[in-house]
Write a protein that holds these residues in place. Structure first.
Motif, PDB file in Angstrom:
ATOM      1  N   GLN A   1       0.836  -1.213   0.000  1.00  0.00           N
ATOM      2  CA  GLN A   1       0.000   0.000   0.000  1.00  0.00           C
ATOM      3  C   GLN A   1       0.864   1.254   0.000  1.00  0.00           C
ATOM      4  O   GLN A   1       0.573   2.223  -0.707  1.00  0.00           O
ATOM      5  CB  GLN A   1      -0.923  -0.012   1.223  1.00  0.00           C
TER       6      GLN A   1
ATOM      7  N   TRP B   1       0.599   3.990  -3.045  1.00  0.00           N
ATOM      8  CA  TRP B   1      -0.090   5.269  -2.866  1.00  0.00           C
ATOM      9  C   TRP B   1       0.799   6.450  -2.483  1.00  0.00           C
ATOM     10  O   TRP B   1       0.439   7.601  -2.745  1.00  0.00           O
ATOM     11  CB  TRP B   1      -1.196   5.107  -1.806  1.00  0.00           C
TER      12      TRP B   1
ATOM     13  N   TRP C   1      -8.445   9.960  -5.163  1.00  0.00           N
ATOM     14  CA  TRP C   1      -8.689   9.016  -4.078  1.00  0.00           C
ATOM     15  C   TRP C   1      -9.382   9.710  -2.915  1.00  0.00           C
ATOM     16  O   TRP C   1      -9.223  10.912  -2.728  1.00  0.00           O
ATOM     17  CB  TRP C   1      -7.359   8.425  -3.577  1.00  0.00           C
TER      18      TRP C   1
ATOM     19  N   ALA D   1      -9.376   3.190   1.164  1.00  0.00           N
ATOM     20  CA  ALA D   1      -8.961   4.089   0.084  1.00  0.00           C
ATOM     21  C   ALA D   1      -9.892   3.841  -1.099  1.00  0.00           C
ATOM     22  O   ALA D   1      -9.882   2.765  -1.697  1.00  0.00           O
ATOM     23  CB  ALA D   1      -7.511   3.820  -0.310  1.00  0.00           C
TER      24      ALA D   1
ATOM     25  N   VAL E   1     -15.338  -1.267  -3.354  1.00  0.00           N
ATOM     26  CA  VAL E   1     -13.948  -0.944  -3.015  1.00  0.00           C
ATOM     27  C   VAL E   1     -13.246  -2.257  -2.659  1.00  0.00           C
ATOM     28  O   VAL E   1     -13.707  -2.969  -1.761  1.00  0.00           O
ATOM     29  CB  VAL E   1     -13.878   0.026  -1.806  1.00  0.00           C
TER      30      VAL E   1
ATOM     31  N   SER F   1      -8.420  -5.100  -0.572  1.00  0.00           N
ATOM     32  CA  SER F   1      -6.991  -4.749  -0.496  1.00  0.00           C
ATOM     33  C   SER F   1      -6.778  -3.249  -0.303  1.00  0.00           C
ATOM     34  O   SER F   1      -5.673  -2.805  -0.032  1.00  0.00           O
ATOM     35  CB  SER F   1      -6.277  -5.205  -1.775  1.00  0.00           C
ATOM     36  N   HIS F   2      -7.836  -2.442  -0.438  1.00  0.00           N
ATOM     37  CA  HIS F   2      -7.734  -0.995  -0.231  1.00  0.00           C
ATOM     38  C   HIS F   2      -7.970  -0.592   1.224  1.00  0.00           C
ATOM     39  O   HIS F   2      -8.041   0.594   1.525  1.00  0.00           O
ATOM     40  CB  HIS F   2      -8.742  -0.257  -1.117  1.00  0.00           C
TER      41      HIS F   2
END
Lengths: 284, 387
Positions: free
Chosen positions: B111, B115, B170, B194, B226, B229-230
């Protein structure tokens, strides 16, 4: 840059607090109002309180204005009576001042604190007339005319005393709010009381940043600002502390009124709010 | 107690001011305040310049792509960029000060790799989906729901006060993943996600403020998918994850503004001297008091930064003390500006009038003054909880 206190400065703060707590209580001082406790004065002298910023070669402790500010913050916190600022600033100039064997006062604006008890007066107090002082622990005289302008150091040390008082009344209010119960709970659980206490801390911490910074920069405008904010913190915190104490706060027995009255006296010493504000405006 | 900067800090300042002097003249003209896509391009362009010069994510840890600068260096950065008139953080605010630090501190290596670099390079803009119409000061009572469906969360609900929503890529989103019950307090059923703003089911509607501007938006979520994994942090642990973010917000967000307020105060005095109002002792003294106020706020900032430096970069509770005093002082400043301007203060064409209007949000946004006082009273002074 590290604005926070060094270990030595923390130790000085703790040590000063311990000396004052061991040698002095406002309640006992109230038994003999108007009389300066010479033993206490000498004890402070022995502890190096008045000689803190005096060169070691001259028998002093050799510290600076920031340390003096920390010591006077403790004096304000403890409600120490007597012309401590004038005696401190006379160390090395007036014999006995550094040792605490001489009591030195000074004409400050139109006021002279502790005139009758002082051994030496700086400034012209020949025509001074006594006031019935609002503060039972600070006898006051008044001089005619424009008076004598206090030095920037005197202004800052007076501000430091105000800061100490502001911190103390905040603590007293919080302590009382945690103990005193009404409606079946500590009054400090009510937001109306809680928010008064929070504002007291905000005033104290803002004044602290201003006073400590002025001790480091020695800038005259910044010193005027520090005095203004410290006066505000001391007088308004004492007022709020009184309010949190409710009816008890209005009694002679509670210590709160002594902080409020002393804060009123100090607000007239050094620089008044009007003088400080004009100084600050002029510099804009 | 020492307010002098070290040789290393002064060197950092010198390099920065030299770079600013070289870089700022080459910036494109500022976009119209109502041109949101234009503002995004401008703000991210500035961020890219910071990145190329090595100033991006100054206060972020090195392993998150940041410079690992000390709180004092960050203070110098914010002070000097403001003094030089550099662009504000703008559209990059949430990415750099909320979402980014949260991901840096709580995200998985994957992550962080995905990001964080785009935030630092000015390639991705984040917005914040926290507040809801029914969850303002009582944020933990939020009701936007998310339920698992295979490898996705499905999210429905609505968010409000979302800055830069129209141009964001995002959204750091707080959702309820476990219903409140006797056994589950409201802050134990929240999850941090996210969310891509271009996902089907996301609708953005601008929210017009009393200043007439549309810097905020409402965001409506209708069964938005969503990926699991976010999720940053564990399911139902989003409240704790969020608190990390909010302490960053109060830590350093206002440094540049205090510098700016001190400059405005000087401008007010100049204007009052020019228009004859300086002769009014009440106004003059009011400005004098404000000068003490903003100087003290600058010193309080240095005090808090010193504290953060000693605690290894963690913003302390001093942030609440600062925010309480500053938000009020800012409103006082622009009330004084109105007194200086007289009838001119009724002219929206004057920037002080617009700033006076926007200053009204300061005692509300990022925790109202009333909530801040509760925080100070309960967490610093130790007064009992209770209403």
């Amino acid at each position: 840059m590290d604005f926070h206190l060094t270990d030595d400065q923390e130790a000085l703060r703790k040590g000063t607090r311990a000396i004052l707590a061991g040698r002095f209580s406002p309640r006992e001082a109230m038994d003999a109002p108007g009389r300066l406790d010479r033993d206490l004065w000498r004890a402070l002298g022995d502890a190096g309180f008045f000689a803190l910023a005096l060169d070691e070669a001259a028998g002093g402790v050799g510290l600076g204005l920031p340390e003096a500010v920390l010591a006077f913050e403790e004096a304000g916190r403890a409600l120490l009576p007597g012309p401590a600022v004038a005696t401190f600033l006379a160390a090395g100039r007036v014999p006995g001042a550094a040792e605490g064997t001489a009591v030195v006062t000074a004409v400050d604006g139109v006021l002279v604190p502790w005139l009758a008890e002082a051994d030496t007066v700086r400034g012209d107090a020949a025509e001074a007339v006594p006031l019935r002082s609002v503060d039972p622990l600070t006898p006051l005289h008044r001089v005619p005319g424009a008076g004598r302008r206090a030095s920037a150091e005197a202004v800052l040390l007076t501000a430091a005393e105000q800061l100490g008082s502001a911190g103390r009344t905040c603590e007293m209010a919080v302590k009382y709010a945690r103990e005193r119960e009404q409606f079946g709970r500590p009054i400090g659980a009510f937001q109306a009381v809680k928010h008064l206490c929070a504002q007291m801390l905000v005033r104290t911490e803002t004044a602290r940043a201003a006073v400590y910074a002025a001790a480091l920069t020695r800038d005259e405008t910044e010193t005027a600002g520090a005095k203004l904010l410290a006066d505000d913190a001391a007088t308004r915190n004492a007022g709020d502390c009184l309010q949190v104490h409710g009816g008890m706060g209005f009694t002679w027995e509670a210590e709160v009124h002594l902080h409020l009255k002393r804060a009123w006296v100090r607000a007239e010493l050094g620089r008044t709010a009007a003088e400080a504000e004009e100084t600050l405006a002029e510099a804009l | 107690m020492d307010l002098t900067y070290t040789a290393e800090e002064e060197e950092f300042r010198a390099h920065l001011t030299e770079w600013l002097a070289r870089t700022l003249p080459g910036l494109p003209p500022r976009p119209d305040p109502l041109d949101w896509p234009g503002r995004r391009v401008y703000d991210t362009g500035w961020q890219r310049r910071l990145y190329d010069a090595g100033y991006a994510g100054l206060h972020w840890p090195v392993d998150a792509g940041g410079r690992g600068a000390t709180p004092t260096q960050h203070l110098i950065f914010l002070e000097e960029t403001e003094k030089a008139g550099a662009p504000y953080v703008g559209a990059n605010f949430v990415g750099l000060l909320h979402a980014g630090p949260t991901i840096a501190s709580e995200g998985t290596p994957e992550q962080r790799a995905r990001w964080l670099p785009p935030v630092l390079k000015g390639e991705a803009v984040w917005c914040q989906g926290f507040s809801e119409p029914g969850a303002g000061s009582d944020l933990a009572s939020l009701r936007t729901r998310a339920w698992r469906d295979g490898d996705d969360y499905v999210v429905s609900g609505s968010k409000v006060w979302t800055s830069h929503a129209e141009v964001a890529d995002w959204c750091e989103l707080l959702v309820r993943t476990r219903p409140v019950s006797e056994a589950v307090p409201k802050h134990r059923g929240i999850t941090w996600l996210a969310m891509p703003m271009d996902a089907p089911g996301v609708t953005v509607r601008p929210l017009r403020t009393l200043a007439g501007s549309t810097e905020f938006a409402e965001v409506f979520l209708d069964e938005v998918r969503v990926p699991v994994s976010h999720r940053v942090g564990a399911e139902n642990d989003g409240w704790r994850v969020t608190m990390v973010t909010l302490s960053h917000e109060r830590g350093a967000a206002f440094v540049g503004e205090v510098v700016a307020c001190r400059r405005v105060l000087g401008d007010l005095a100049r204007e009052a001297r020019a228009n004859g109002r300086w002769g009014d002792a009440v106004l003059r003294r009011r400005l004098g008091r404000l000068s003490a106020e903003f100087t003290a706020l600058w010193r309080l900032t240095q005090w808090n930064v010193s504290e953060a430096q000693r605690s290894g970069g963690v913003p302390g509770a001093g942030g609440s003390v600062f925010k309480l005093r500053y938000s009020h002082a800012r409103q006082e400043l622009y009330d004084a500006a109105a007194e200086v301007l007289g009838a001119g203060a009724l002219d929206l064409g004057h920037e002080w009038t617009m700033d006076r209007l926007s200053s009204l949000s300061y005692t509300i946004a990022a925790g109202t003054s009333q909530i801040q006082r509760n925080i100070v009273a309960e967490r610093i002074l130790g007064l009992p909880k209770g209403r």
